[in-house]
Design an enzyme around this catalytic site. Sequence first.
Site, PDB file in Angstrom:
ATOM      1  N   ARG A 184     -27.012  -7.695  20.097  1.00 30.61           N
ATOM      2  CA  ARG A 184     -27.892  -6.855  19.286  1.00 30.61           C
ATOM      3  C   ARG A 184     -29.031  -7.719  18.738  1.00 30.61           C
ATOM      4  O   ARG A 184     -28.781  -8.703  18.033  1.00 30.61           O
ATOM      5  CB  ARG A 184     -27.101  -6.216  18.138  1.00 30.61           C
ATOM      6  CG  ARG A 184     -27.878  -5.137  17.381  1.00 30.61           C
ATOM      7  CD  ARG A 184     -27.063  -4.594  16.209  1.00 30.61           C
ATOM      8  NE  ARG A 184     -25.807  -4.014  16.623  1.00 30.61           N
ATOM      9  CZ  ARG A 184     -25.650  -2.779  17.092  1.00 30.61           C
ATOM     10  NH1 ARG A 184     -26.709  -1.991  17.219  1.00 30.61           N
ATOM     11  NH2 ARG A 184     -24.448  -2.327  17.430  1.00 30.61           N
TER      12      ARG A 184
ATOM     13  N   LYS B 113     -34.953   8.575  23.114  1.00 26.48           N
ATOM     14  CA  LYS B 113     -33.554   8.163  22.942  1.00 26.48           C
ATOM     15  C   LYS B 113     -32.683   9.341  23.355  1.00 26.48           C
ATOM     16  O   LYS B 113     -32.659  10.366  22.684  1.00 26.48           O
ATOM     17  CB  LYS B 113     -33.267   7.776  21.493  1.00 26.48           C
ATOM     18  CG  LYS B 113     -31.856   7.239  21.283  1.00 26.48           C
ATOM     19  CD  LYS B 113     -31.609   6.892  19.824  1.00 26.48           C
ATOM     20  CE  LYS B 113     -30.274   6.183  19.663  1.00 26.48           C
ATOM     21  NZ  LYS B 113     -29.131   6.995  20.152  1.00 26.48           N
TER      22      LYS B 113
END
Length: 295
Positions: A206, A64
Amino acid sequence: MHQTKHRCAQACVQLAANLPCRLLFLALIFFSLHAVAESERAPVMLANVYRPGMALDDYWVSEKYDGVRAYWDGRRLLTRGGEVIHAPQWFVAGWPAVALDGELWAGRGRFQEAVSTVRQQTPDDAAWRRLRFMAFDLPAQQGDFDRRLLLLRNTVRQMNVAWVQAVEQVKVADHAALQAMLDRIVAQGGEGLMLHRGASLYRAERNDDLLKFKPHEDAEARVVGYAPGKGKYTGMTGALLVETPDGVRFKLGSGLTDEQRRRPPLLGSVVTYRYRGYNDSGIPRFAVFMRIREE
């Protein structure tokens, strides 16, 4: 990043001084619509939080990157919030006329440097040469992520510029392997991991097709007020009063620098904080301010 709103507000003030009321009303509608059109949110996928026990067989795993989310729409770089990023012309020269989703990244532990570079209306060439665009998806491409990943690697290879890189994606066998990978990345200064379901289509929402796995939980809240500082912080902001999307309000003071206490985030801005679970009243435990969310 908010120049459009300021320009519209200034224009409305000027019109108020020169137009009759009925024309002013129409002008306000025009400028409101113009601002919305200029800063329409980029259609990007958003991540849920990885939960131990989830099946990992179909997920690709990557680092990430702690940078600024950037969406190339085929002709411009945009923030997640739809604001135009003023990159130098050489940085995007020769980029394909297809959408790319990625992160503008300055390196591990250099988030603020990336933000400062991206926010400048007049790009600083030297600063931009320290950024990389870490590409992780082709939003407009048909097919699942397994297919898009192959096409992405080929697209980046054809671009052949050092500052555009396809994010390395790997498979892991189980949670223990995933945890070991997280521990290694964090020990090297990284932020965490992303998990992308191989069978997923690109959907601007999402869901569990995209997951994040970090050593601590984080979330976002909107600044709705300030608590005055005491002791050495007298005359400054002691804590931010923030509100979560669920309507829970709490004070967020830990993690603020002295400069942020002197010039706190504006009312209405969204901040990211980390925490460790919740207390009985639903307030995040051990909440620590991390950063202002950059649109």
